[in-house]
Every structure is written in structure tokens, then in C-alpha cells.
Design an enzyme around this catalytic site. Structure first.
Site, mmCIF file in Angstrom:
data_model
loop_
_atom_site.group_PDB
_atom_site.id
_atom_site.type_symbol
_atom_site.label_atom_id
_atom_site.label_comp_id
_atom_site.label_asym_id
_atom_site.label_seq_id
_atom_site.Cartn_x
_atom_site.Cartn_y
_atom_site.Cartn_z
ATOM 1 N N THR A 113 1.004 -1.562 -0.132
ATOM 2 C CA THR A 113 -0.367 -0.027 -0.191
ATOM 3 C C THR A 113 0.867 0.595 -0.245
ATOM 4 O OG1 THR A 113 -1.396 1.590 1.899
ATOM 5 C CG2 THR A 113 -0.138 -0.352 2.788
ATOM 6 N N TYR A 172 -2.350 0.304 10.355
ATOM 7 C CA TYR A 172 -2.006 -0.074 8.606
ATOM 8 C C TYR A 172 -0.971 0.183 7.836
ATOM 9 C CZ TYR A 172 -3.543 -1.357 4.042
ATOM 10 O OH TYR A 172 -3.375 -1.598 2.981
#
Length: 343
Positions: free
Chosen positions: A132, A156
Site C-alpha cells: 500500500t 495499517y
């Protein structure tokens, strides 16, 4: 054989089986479709906590279970002669990662470690990881290149970056190469209507906007109008999910072609759109006006997140095919309408 007779074609070499974790989810199901379309045998491993069994095409094998179940993974590798793993399974909601960081370090880091170990023990030589742009945190400059500093601002992002580090160290110590693909903002749906974003309570802007367009929501919240951008709203690089899926197939072929090399690559279009530009696109595609409610900006949201995609363009034959914003919105809308028919 005479000189003029054509030489017989060599029989095509069968492609090895690929294990796709999280293949019943949004991005994973599109990757499964892309692999099957390209002739790859696919085994999907998904615990169906957020995915859907109906999203897995009948041509693929579906095993319901956890990626950290090493006995199960070992059996799948042996039974199907798995030669590559594409790892999508994990938790992806940034605010939730702040509220419940241990869940993210468990699902995204600890379980990935178990899967990587299973790959090494099972003799799997190639590993593609769903990473990501959150690994970059607040970028120092935009567009963001792969060698930009990686300083995530939420669990995250850290959970994904830790897995990238594990893959790099494992590739150094074992006969395994990997590709970490750092996604920017994934949106849209399969243009043929075979899959799309189906999870309830999604937080992605285009998904939220087409839900509003189909009556599932009353409005769309615009978080912040005071960013340092032309219209004051945040700018993001939106990539069509089918283009992203195609990048995984090309990355897999690259890993097999050159087993000594590993890669980290951004997946984006190197062009961004603001929140208001996206909502204008939804209005155009639907021929209606969605209610917009202006809200305070959320902490930690950067002004712009746009990929520098020169590395992926130079490394893979991948080229975007669905990069018009209105196309992304139209495909997302088509899927949303299809979901409404299922209800």
C-alpha cells in the site's frame, strides 16, 4: 520435411498453479479473474470474513481457511503443486487500525509471517504481496517514487511495511523472489460485471459516491475543503481494479522469468483527482446531483497522494487500459446496480 513446410508449433507449456490468498475479496477476486483469463490455474484460500464465496469463479478451487493455518497451506501447496503465492488476505481499514492496532499486526504481519514460512517450507519460489501507499506516510514530495522515505502514520501502513521487510530478508536467505505492489486508491469493478466491491460499510470515496447514487446513502461527506489543492479538497491517484489485477499477472510472469530479482513497485496512474472532481464525475455518469456535506478534515490526511509509476512502466509490459475517471466511476456504478438487484 521439405523446406517450404511450416515447422510444427511447440506444445504450450502448462502454467503452474497459483495460490491466491484473500481471493474472495474485492481486489483478490479481480486478480483471480485476470489469472484465469490468462490461463493460470488458481487455488483461492480465504476465510470469508469479508470475502464472498460467490465472488470466486467456478474455474478456481476455493479452500475456506486461514493463511496462518500452516498445515492447510502445506496441503494446498503439495496437492496442487503451487509454484507461486499472491497474498491479498488482511485487514485494510486505516481508522480501525488506529483503534485496534493489535488486530492489524496479527492479521497483516503475524499471519503473513506464517504464510511466508509456509512458502519457504513448501518450496514456493515466487511471492507477490498486496502492499500500500500507506507505507509512505505523509510524502515529502509528490508524485511519490518507490525510493521515497517510508514512514507510515498508522498501524495499517506499518503492518504492511513490516511484511515487505520480512519478504526482503526471506528472499536474501532463501530461494524465493517477491514483488511488493504498493497500491494507491483502488476503485471501479470488472467491466464485464463479474466482480466488484461488495463489502458493506466501505469507506472508499468512489464506492461511497455510487452507493449514494443508487440510494444506499443519503449523501457523501467531503472531509476538508482547506487543503493546498486547486479546489481545497484532497487529491488521490485512483487506479481501476482491473488494471491493478493485470499488474499482478505481469508481475508474476516477471518473477518467473527472472527468479534472481525481486521488486517493489507503485501501482497508480501518476495522476490525481480531487474529491470534488470525483463527485463531479459521478454526477456526469449518473446524470444526477449527489448531495455533498462538508465536514472537518480528518487527522493525518495528506493534501495529495499520487504515484510516480515510472518503475512499473519500465519493469513490466503493464499499461493502463481503464484510466479515465468516468470509466472507473461507470464500472463502479454498474456493479453497484448489480448488487442492488442481488439484494
Amino acid at each position: 520435411m521439405t523446406q517450404d513446410e511450416p515447422k510444427p508449433e511447440k506444445p504450450a507449456v502448462p502454467k503452474p498453479a497459483v495460490l491466491v490468498t484473500g481471493g474472495a475479496g474485492y481486489i483478490g477476486s479481480h486478480a483471480v479473474l485476470a489469472l484465469l483469463d490468462a490461463g493460470w490455474p488458481v487455488v483461492v484460500l480465504d476465510n470469508l470474513s469479508t470475502g464472498f464465496d460467490w465472488a470466486v469463479p467456478k474455474e478456481a478451487v476455493l479452500a475456506v481457511g486461514d493463511v496462518a493455518d500452516q498445515a492447510l497451506v502445506a496441503r494446498l501447496i503439495a496437492e496442487h503443486d503451487i509454484k507461486a503465492i499472491i497474498h491479498f488476505a488482511g485487514s485494510i481499514i486505516v481508522p480501525e487500525s488506529v483503534e485496534n492496532p493489535l488486530k492489524y499486526y496479527e492479521n497483516n504481519t503475524v499471519k503473513s509471517r506464517a504464510l511466508i514460512e509456509s512458502a519457504v517450507k513448501g518450496g514456493v519460489r515466487h511471492f507477490i504481496f498486496s502492499s500500500t501507499a500507506a507505507t509512505y506516510g505523509i510524502p515529502e514530495q509528490v508524485p511519490i517514487a518507490e525510493d521515497s522515505p517510508t514512514q507510515p502514520i498508522n498501524p495499517y501502513g506499518w503492518s504492511k511495511l513490516m511484511t515487505e521487510r520480512m519478504l526482503a530478508d526471506t528472499a536474501f536467505a532463501h530461494p524465493l523472489n517477491y514483488c511488493a505492489l504498493r497500491y494507491f486508491n483502488v476503485a471501479g469493478a470488472d467491466p464485464r460485471g463479474r466482480s466488484g466491491q461488495s463489502t458493506a460499510g466501505a469507506t472508499h470515496l468512489i464506492k461511497v459516491a455510487v452507493e449514494a447514487a443508487t440510494g444506499k446513502r443519503s449523501h457523501v461527506s467531503v472531509f476538508g475543503t482547506d487543503y493546498d489543492t486547486p479546489d481545497g479538497t484532497g487529491i488521490r491517484d485512483y487506479i481501476h481494479v482491473s488494471d491493478l489485477a493485470a499488474a499482478h499477472v505481469d508481475a508474476l510472469e516477471k518473477l518467473i522469468e527472472d527468479p534472481e530479482q525481486s521488486h517493489v513497485m507503485n501501482c497508480g496512474y501518476s495522476r490525481g483527482f480531487s474529491v470534488l472532481e470525483v463527485l463531479d464525475s459521478v454526477d456526469r455518469v449518473t446524470n444526477m446531483t449527489i448531495e455533498r456535506r462538508l465536514e472537518p478534515r480528518r487527522p493525518g490526511d495528506p493534501d495529495r497522494l499520487v504515484a510516480d509509476n515510472r518503475r512499473i512502466l519500465a519493469t513490466l509490459p503493464w499499461r493502463p487500459k481503464r484510466d479515465r475517471l468516468d470509466d472507473i466511476v461507470a464500472d463502479a456504478l454498474g456493479w453497484e446496480r448489480k448488487l442492488a438487484e442481488r439484494a
